[in-house]
Each structure stands twice: as structure tokens, then as C-alpha cells.
Design an enzyme around this catalytic site. Structure first.
Site, short mmCIF file in Angstrom:
data_model
loop_
_atom_site.label_atom_id
_atom_site.label_comp_id
_atom_site.label_asym_id
_atom_site.label_seq_id
_atom_site.Cartn_x
_atom_site.Cartn_y
_atom_site.Cartn_z
N GLY A 278 35.88 30.88 37.85
CA GLY A 278 36.74 30.95 39.02
C GLY A 278 38.05 30.20 39.00
N GLY A 279 38.54 29.76 37.85
CA GLY A 279 39.81 29.05 37.83
C GLY A 279 40.95 29.87 38.40
N LYS A 280 41.06 31.11 37.97
CA LYS A 280 42.13 31.99 38.48
C LYS A 280 41.82 32.44 39.90
CE LYS A 280 43.11 33.51 33.79
NZ LYS A 280 41.92 32.83 33.23
N ASP B 105 31.67 39.11 38.88
CA ASP B 105 31.27 38.75 37.53
C ASP B 105 29.85 39.23 37.30
OD1 ASP B 105 32.68 36.84 35.33
OD2 ASP B 105 30.50 36.81 35.09
N ASP C 62 40.92 39.70 33.94
CA ASP C 62 40.99 38.72 32.86
C ASP C 62 39.86 39.07 31.91
OD1 ASP C 62 41.43 36.54 31.25
OD2 ASP C 62 40.55 35.08 32.63
N CYS D 231 36.89 39.88 36.65
CA CYS D 231 36.06 39.13 35.69
C CYS D 231 36.26 37.65 35.99
CB CYS D 231 36.45 39.45 34.25
SG CYS D 231 36.46 41.21 33.84
N ALA D 232 35.71 37.21 37.10
CA ALA D 232 36.08 35.90 37.67
C ALA D 232 35.59 34.72 36.86
CB ALA D 232 35.55 35.80 39.10
N CYS E 292 42.94 36.00 26.78
CA CYS E 292 43.34 34.76 26.10
C CYS E 292 43.26 35.01 24.60
CB CYS E 292 42.48 33.57 26.53
SG CYS E 292 40.70 33.84 26.45
#
Length: 357
Positions: free
Chosen positions: A173-175, A193, A240, A169-170, A293
Site C-alpha cells: 500500500g505505499g502508493k 491485491d 503497478d 496491484c496495491a 520497478c
């Protein structure tokens, strides 16, 4: 224009005012009449300790009740107080382009004051919140804005050079970028995604990063044929998962008013479905990381427990083992649990699951 109200509406209005004044001063709000300044000043002076508990916490009653039942009133109010404060600005150093010490020195010359984050070895916490977009460090991809908790979530995936990895679940794209850099630009990293718009936001970040091992892929849903063809081939999968987002209330304070018991329950159905589909990608001996989160058990431990009961070929890897592998001096028990009032990060949860050989 601000108007005075009475009764229950006045109390709720006061909560909104408190949130505003906690973030900015009355003097900094432009266009107020003298009467509005006087009303704001008088409202700000009300003793908050005399307000109902949910108003003092600035939380919907269903959420506060849930936290009190789980953690007790004192701990719940401590978390609420932290969530009502603005979040700091955290940066992640792109390890394939720079190191933390050099970036700190370059920022100091800007001058921008920052300090090393206590847990992420690549993190920096900026003392104030300057504009970064025009900095050469940002333009060259040496730094990315990323909360320290999010950095840790990427790090516990434990990627290695040359591996096949999926960020399921990009999003923007931070991770993904953190994973690609940890792989030292080797191997193959798929960024899945369902949103073309979110993946489009990844493209300029990817261009700055210098990474060539990242492959963005838009999928229709978690059971897309593009997912199925990789079944049993992937070393590491990060999920994520879509969630309530309650761990990010310092950045998105309105989120709590848009979530309900019902919306969280609907999210739980999606979470277990996505996790189950992502698990099919993992090869024997490979690892699956589930993260959110959120700080709600329903989105976190309960999902992991349900998954493990239905998938006996996976086992939970204790988080203290994973953190020790990554040389991170932190112990949060079996799971990664990051909380703003404890760790000064956003609220994050993660579990590491390993497929038996």
C-alpha cells in the site's frame, strides 16, 4: 566460516565478497579468524578491472548482455555500478497531516539530517539511515518510507478530489496511501491485491495515515467478479504490475540471480493480462497508468505497445505532458524512466494511457 576456493567458483565467490565489502567493512564482520580476515583483505585487493565484464558488473551474463545490446557497454556498466551501491532512505510526507518544511524541521530536532528530493514535492532523502519506528512523526503517520521514484509513479496518476480510483496491484500500500492523500481523503480508492498477507501489511499503515477513503479488497485474480462489477466506472487506475524487480537491485541484490530470460518471459504474459483486465475499469476519458520497478524493455515499452495495438480506444499520453500537469521539473520522453545512476532513485518505468471519450 569462509573458505578459499579455486577456478570459476573462486571468481564467483570473489563477486560475492566484493558485494559484501562494498556494503560493510571487513572490520565490521564479527567472528572472523585471522586467516579469514587475511583472505578477505587479499581478495578485496584484486584489480576488478581485470575480471570478466559480467563479474565487474556483478550481474548475470544474460542481463548484462541485454543492457549492452540496448545501451552500449559504457552506459550498461554505469547502471551496474549504481545498482551495486546501497539505496538511500527516502520518505514521503503525508500531505493531509504535515508539510515538508515542518517535517524537515522536526527531523532536524531529532536530530536527523535530510534534504528535499529533487523531483517529488513531498519527498525527503535522509542523509543516514536512522531507526524511524519510534519517532512521533512516524507513529502519527506524518511520514512513510517510500523511494522517490515510487512517489512519482503515484503522482503521475493525477488523482483529483472526489474521484473513483483503483490501485490494481496495491501490495503493502505505499502508493495507495500516496494516492489517498493526494485525493485529500475524498472520493473512493480501492486497493486490490491477490495476497491477503500483503493487504494485512497495509492495515497498520492505513490506520496511521488518517485516511478513510481507502477500501482494501482481496481478489482471487485479475478477472475476479469484484473487478468486473466496476467496469467502466473508474476515473483513474494504477497498475503497478508484478515484474522482475530489477529496478530495486540496490535494496534486493539477490533478485538478479533469481531471474532468467524465461522468468521474465513468464512475467510478460501476466503483465499484459493484468493490464488488459485493469483497462476494463476505466471510464471514457479516464486514465490508466502502467508501471513497473524494472528497466527491461520487455516489461515496459513492449507491454504498452502490445496493449495499444489490441486496444485502439486507448492512447498514450506523453509523459512530458503528464509531468508538466503535475508541475514536476523532469523530462524523460514519452514514458517515465527513472534510473539510479541518473535520478538517484530505484529503477522505475511508467506509461499513462487515456481512454478516448
Amino acid at each position: 566460516m569462509l573458505t578459499a576456493v579455486s577456478g570459476a567458483a573462486a571468481a564467483q565467490s570473489n563477486v560475492t565478497v566484493y558485494g559484501l565489502i562494498d556494503t560493510v567493512s571487513i572490520e565490521s564482520i564479527a567472528g572472523l579468524s585471522p586467516e579469514e580476515v587475511e583472505w578477505l583483505t587479499r581478495t578485496a585487493q584484486i584489480d576488478r578491472n581485470k575480471l570478466p565484464l559480467a563479474m565487474r558488473a556483478n550481474m548475470p551474463p544474460w542481463l548484462l548482455d541485454k543492457l549492452i545490446a540496448r545501451d552500449g557497454e559504457a552506459a550498461a556498466m554505469e547502471l551496474a555500478a549504481a545498482l551495486n551501491q546501497p539505496a538511500p532512505l527516502d520518505l514521503r510526507v503525508n500531505a493531509i497531516k504535515a508539510n515538508r518544511e515542518d517535517v524537515m524541521a522536526a527531523l532536524a530536532a531529532a536530530p536527523i539530517l535530510c534534504e528535499a528530493t529533487p523531483y517529488s514535492p513531498l519527498g525527503l532523502r535522509v542523509i543516514k539511515k536512522p531507526a524511524l519506528q519510534n519517532l512521533p512523526l512516524f507513529k502519527d503517520g506524518a511520514i512513510e518510507v517510500q523511494d522517490e521514484g515510487s512517489q512519482l509513479l503515484a503522482q503521475i496518476v493525477g488523482v483529483k478530489r472526489g474521484e473513483m480510483v483503483v490501485d490494481f496491484c496495491a501490495g503493502a500500500g505505499g502508493k495507495t496511501l500516496a494516492l489517498g492523500a493526494a485525493m485529500r481523503n475524498t472520493g473512493r480508492l480501492y486497493a486490490f491485491d491477490i495476497s491477503e498477507k500483503r493487504l494485512a501489511k497495509l492495515k497498520p499503515r492505513l490506520a496511521r495515515s488518517g485516511l478513510s477513503n481507502v477500501h482494501p479488497v482481496m481478489i482471487a485474480h485479475e478477472n475476479d467478479a469484484k473487478v468486473k462489477r466496476l467496469a467502466g466506472k473508474i476515473d483513474r487506475v494504477l497498475v503497478d504490475a508484478p515484474c522482475s524487480g530489477l529496478g530495486t537491485l540496490r535494496r534486493n541484490p539477490d533478485m538478479k540471480w533469481r531471474q532468467t530470460v524465461e522468468t521474465v518471459a513468464e512475467m510478460n504474459v501476466k503483465q499484459i493480462s493484468i493490464l488488459t483486465s485493469a483497462a476494463r475499469l476505466v471510464k471514457a476519458g479516464g486514465r490508466l497508468v502502467y508501471g513497473t520497478c524494472s528497466f527491461l524493455n520487455e516489461e515496459n515499452e513492449d507491454i504498452v505497445t502490445e496493449f495499444l495495438q489490441a486496444n485502439p480506444d486507448f492512447t498514450l499520453v506523453p509523459m512530458n505532458t503528464v509531468l508538466a500537469e503535475q508541475k514536476i521539473d523532469l523530462d524523460t520522453g514519452e514514458y517515465l524512466k527513472m534510473l539510479p545512476h541518473v535520478h538517484h532513485t530505484d529503477g522505475f518505468f511508467a506509461a499513462v494511457l487515456e481512454r478516448k471519450k
